[in-house]
Design a protein around this motif. Structure first.
Motif, PDB file in Angstrom:
ATOM      1  N   ARG A  32     -42.516  75.530  -5.669  1.00  9.26           N
ATOM      2  CA  ARG A  32     -41.040  75.421  -5.805  1.00  9.26           C
ATOM      3  C   ARG A  32     -40.377  76.727  -5.377  1.00  9.26           C
ATOM      4  O   ARG A  32     -41.008  77.854  -5.524  1.00  9.26           O
ATOM      5  CB  ARG A  32     -40.735  75.093  -7.343  1.00  9.26           C
ATOM      6  CG  ARG A  32     -39.556  74.423  -7.671  1.00  9.26           C
ATOM      7  CD  ARG A  32     -39.439  73.826  -9.108  1.00  9.26           C
ATOM      8  NE  ARG A  32     -39.115  74.868 -10.031  1.00  9.26           N
ATOM      9  CZ  ARG A  32     -39.356  75.041 -11.345  1.00  9.26           C
ATOM     10  NH1 ARG A  32     -40.144  74.265 -11.789  1.00  9.26           N
ATOM     11  NH2 ARG A  32     -38.773  75.943 -11.972  1.00  9.26           N
ATOM     12  N   ASP A  56     -36.776  80.388 -19.194  1.00  8.99           N
ATOM     13  CA  ASP A  56     -35.855  79.278 -19.167  1.00  8.99           C
ATOM     14  C   ASP A  56     -35.637  78.844 -17.524  1.00  8.99           C
ATOM     15  O   ASP A  56     -35.277  77.709 -17.429  1.00  8.99           O
ATOM     16  CB  ASP A  56     -34.371  79.851 -19.850  1.00  8.99           C
ATOM     17  CG  ASP A  56     -34.641  79.810 -21.011  1.00  8.99           C
ATOM     18  OD1 ASP A  56     -35.298  79.166 -21.855  1.00  8.99           O
ATOM     19  OD2 ASP A  56     -33.811  80.814 -21.985  1.00  8.99           O
ATOM     20  N   GLU A  57     -35.806  79.934 -16.864  1.00  8.31           N
ATOM     21  CA  GLU A  57     -35.644  79.629 -15.363  1.00  8.31           C
ATOM     22  C   GLU A  57     -36.507  78.753 -14.870  1.00  8.31           C
ATOM     23  O   GLU A  57     -36.194  77.746 -14.007  1.00  8.31           O
ATOM     24  CB  GLU A  57     -35.419  80.918 -14.435  1.00  8.31           C
ATOM     25  CG  GLU A  57     -34.931  80.877 -13.262  1.00  8.31           C
ATOM     26  CD  GLU A  57     -34.832  82.179 -12.335  1.00  8.31           C
ATOM     27  OE1 GLU A  57     -34.753  82.252 -11.262  1.00  8.31           O
ATOM     28  OE2 GLU A  57     -34.989  83.246 -13.043  1.00  8.31           O
ATOM     29  N   GLY A  60     -36.359  75.128 -17.017  1.00  9.36           N
ATOM     30  CA  GLY A  60     -35.103  74.298 -16.966  1.00  9.36           C
ATOM     31  C   GLY A  60     -34.576  73.844 -18.338  1.00  9.36           C
ATOM     32  O   GLY A  60     -34.971  74.367 -19.134  1.00  9.36           O
ATOM     33  N   SER A  61     -33.806  72.890 -18.140  1.00  3.40           N
ATOM     34  CA  SER A  61     -32.978  72.312 -19.301  1.00  3.40           C
ATOM     35  C   SER A  61     -33.915  71.481 -20.149  1.00  3.40           C
ATOM     36  O   SER A  61     -35.073  71.096 -19.753  1.00  3.40           O
ATOM     37  CB  SER A  61     -31.631  71.368 -18.790  1.00  3.40           C
ATOM     38  OG  SER A  61     -32.188  70.240 -17.897  1.00  3.40           O
ATOM     39  N   TRP A  62     -33.422  71.084 -21.179  1.00  2.00           N
ATOM     40  CA  TRP A  62     -34.245  70.435 -22.280  1.00  2.00           C
ATOM     41  C   TRP A  62     -34.267  68.905 -21.443  1.00  2.00           C
ATOM     42  O   TRP A  62     -33.445  68.415 -21.084  1.00  2.00           O
ATOM     43  CB  TRP A  62     -33.581  70.283 -23.670  1.00  2.00           C
ATOM     44  CG  TRP A  62     -34.263  69.511 -24.472  1.00  2.00           C
ATOM     45  CD1 TRP A  62     -34.031  68.321 -25.016  1.00  2.00           C
ATOM     46  CD2 TRP A  62     -35.407  69.947 -25.300  1.00  2.00           C
ATOM     47  NE1 TRP A  62     -35.053  68.027 -26.055  1.00  2.00           N
ATOM     48  CE2 TRP A  62     -36.043  69.080 -25.972  1.00  2.00           C
ATOM     49  CE3 TRP A  62     -36.272  71.203 -25.158  1.00  2.00           C
ATOM     50  CZ2 TRP A  62     -37.062  69.440 -26.949  1.00  2.00           C
ATOM     51  CZ3 TRP A  62     -37.367  71.434 -26.000  1.00  2.00           C
ATOM     52  CH2 TRP A  62     -37.743  70.572 -26.851  1.00  2.00           C
ATOM     53  N   GLY A  63     -35.712  68.433 -21.415  1.00  4.53           N
ATOM     54  CA  GLY A  63     -35.952  67.252 -21.001  1.00  4.53           C
ATOM     55  C   GLY A  63     -35.919  67.215 -19.458  1.00  4.53           C
ATOM     56  O   GLY A  63     -36.171  66.054 -18.879  1.00  4.53           O
ATOM     57  N   SER A  64     -36.264  68.314 -18.910  1.00  5.53           N
ATOM     58  CA  SER A  64     -36.167  68.358 -17.467  1.00  5.53           C
ATOM     59  C   SER A  64     -37.541  68.019 -16.694  1.00  5.53           C
ATOM     60  O   SER A  64     -38.620  67.944 -17.534  1.00  5.53           O
ATOM     61  CB  SER A  64     -35.884  69.971 -16.905  1.00  5.53           C
ATOM     62  OG  SER A  64     -36.862  70.612 -17.297  1.00  5.53           O
ATOM     63  N   ASP A  65     -37.379  67.655 -15.549  1.00  3.54           N
ATOM     64  CA  ASP A  65     -38.703  67.348 -14.664  1.00  3.54           C
ATOM     65  C   ASP A  65     -39.669  68.198 -14.660  1.00  3.54           C
ATOM     66  O   ASP A  65     -40.947  68.270 -14.900  1.00  3.54           O
ATOM     67  CB  ASP A  65     -38.287  66.606 -13.589  1.00  3.54           C
ATOM     68  CG  ASP A  65     -39.699  66.104 -12.844  1.00  3.54           C
ATOM     69  OD1 ASP A  65     -40.127  65.282 -13.412  1.00  3.54           O
ATOM     70  OD2 ASP A  65     -40.042  66.615 -11.332  1.00  3.54           O
ATOM     71  N   ALA A  66     -39.129  69.509 -14.582  1.00  7.82           N
ATOM     72  CA  ALA A  66     -40.036  70.691 -14.582  1.00  7.82           C
ATOM     73  C   ALA A  66     -40.730  70.952 -16.018  1.00  7.82           C
ATOM     74  O   ALA A  66     -41.799  71.474 -15.890  1.00  7.82           O
ATOM     75  CB  ALA A  66     -39.345  72.138 -14.228  1.00  7.82           C
ATOM     76  N   ARG A  67     -39.875  70.771 -16.967  1.00 12.64           N
ATOM     77  CA  ARG A  67     -40.566  70.926 -18.142  1.00 12.64           C
ATOM     78  C   ARG A  67     -41.807  69.828 -18.567  1.00 12.64           C
ATOM     79  O   ARG A  67     -42.645  70.141 -19.072  1.00 12.64           O
ATOM     80  CB  ARG A  67     -39.500  70.966 -19.292  1.00 12.64           C
ATOM     81  CG  ARG A  67     -39.902  71.310 -20.637  1.00 12.64           C
ATOM     82  CD  ARG A  67     -38.540  71.227 -21.846  1.00 12.64           C
ATOM     83  NE  ARG A  67     -37.573  72.328 -21.242  1.00 12.64           N
ATOM     84  CZ  ARG A  67     -37.546  73.543 -21.718  1.00 12.64           C
ATOM     85  NH1 ARG A  67     -38.532  73.862 -22.596  1.00 12.64           N
ATOM     86  NH2 ARG A  67     -36.652  74.445 -21.366  1.00 12.64           N
ATOM     87  N   ARG A  68     -41.362  68.648 -18.101  1.00 14.37           N
ATOM     88  CA  ARG A  68     -42.577  67.670 -18.021  1.00 14.37           C
ATOM     89  C   ARG A  68     -43.858  67.839 -17.408  1.00 14.37           C
ATOM     90  O   ARG A  68     -44.902  67.897 -17.833  1.00 14.37           O
ATOM     91  CB  ARG A  68     -41.698  66.423 -17.929  1.00 14.37           C
ATOM     92  CG  ARG A  68     -42.763  65.027 -17.837  1.00 14.37           C
ATOM     93  CD  ARG A  68     -42.280  63.690 -17.180  1.00 14.37           C
ATOM     94  NE  ARG A  68     -41.983  64.073 -15.691  1.00 14.37           N
ATOM     95  CZ  ARG A  68     -42.744  63.907 -14.777  1.00 14.37           C
ATOM     96  NH1 ARG A  68     -43.966  63.811 -15.311  1.00 14.37           N
ATOM     97  NH2 ARG A  68     -42.224  64.019 -13.580  1.00 14.37           N
TER      98      ARG A  68
END
Length: 241
Positions: A32, A56-57, A60-68
């Motif tokens: 990425r 956080d960078e 990403g945001s809560w529920g983001s694809d990156a977090r998943r």
């Protein structure tokens, strides 16, 4: 005096090498743009993160694809930890039986560092999952550094394992296993250098390639060893007799 090792044990270790390589392939490698400290892999970035802003960078945001994706990758890593530990312990035990004066102690040292690497990898993963479960802005620098420090110890232990295994493989007569040993040594030295430089703050495109390059060199060596031990095991029995 009878051999303590037979072709069966060598073949088993060869098969475990193939298992390790298969798990490595299964883990995959996502890339990425725009990650902190110029990393190309979000997994590497989160493992070596230095600040809460970096967490956080990366996530990403809560529920983001990156977090998943990070959650999925980290859960898969628990399986990978088991796989590589099994391979390194089995290989260390096998090589400790080679007809070389220091092989026993070097082999057992490799096993010890393998277990240490697995322990800190497990700690690292649990802390990453904690970060994934926190809403943006909640993670602090203490959590970031706890992930980073566990990761640096893990990487250092892994690359020391590569070097120790290489010493045994390079200690005997020159044959195709020597190529595997040379690749293990190259991977260990590149990776350990990268880990030390990262710990000292030398981070960026000029330095970040050292860790993956070390893993790549070891991976190629593991392919060589897997083929040799699985399909040509009888050729190596002389090392153990």
């Amino acid at each position: 005096m009878n051999c303590l090792v037979t072709s069966i044990e060598i073949i088993i270790v060869g098969c475990l090498a193939f298992l390790f390589l298969g798990l490595t392939r299964w883990m995959g490698r996502e890339t990425r743009e725009g990650l902190p400290d110029e990393y190309s892999s979000p997994v590497m970035a989160i493992e070596l993160v230095r600040t809460s802003a970096g967490i956080d960078e990366i996530l990403g945001s809560w529920g983001s694809d990156a977090r998943r994706k990070m959650s999925e990758s980290t859960h898969k890593d628990f399986v990978f930890i088991f796989g590589y530990t099994l391979f390194f312990v089995a290989l260390g035990l096998l090589l400790s039986q080679i007809n070389f004066s220091w092989a026993k102690w070097i082999g057992w040292a490799a096993i010890l560092f393998s277990l240490l690497a697995a322990t800190f990898d497990f700690i690292e993963d649990t802390r990453i999952l904690k970060a994934v479960g926190l809403a943006p802005g909640i993670a602090d620098n203490t959590l970031a550094l706890s992930i980073r420090h566990a990761s640096l110890v893990k990487w250092a232990c892994l690359f020391i394992v590569f070097i120790l295994l290489a010493i045994i493989l390079l200690s005997y007569e020159r044959d195709w296993a020597t190529l595997a040993g040379a690749l293990f040594m190259l991977g260990g030295l590149l990776g350990l250098l990268g880990t030390i430089l990262n710990a000292l703050g030398f981070i960026g495109r000029a330095f970040n390639w050292l860790l993956p390059a070390g893993m790549l060199a070891f991976g190629i060596g593991a392919i060589v060893l897997a083929i040799l031990f699985t399909f040509f095991s009888s050729k190596f029995l002389a090392r153990f007799c």
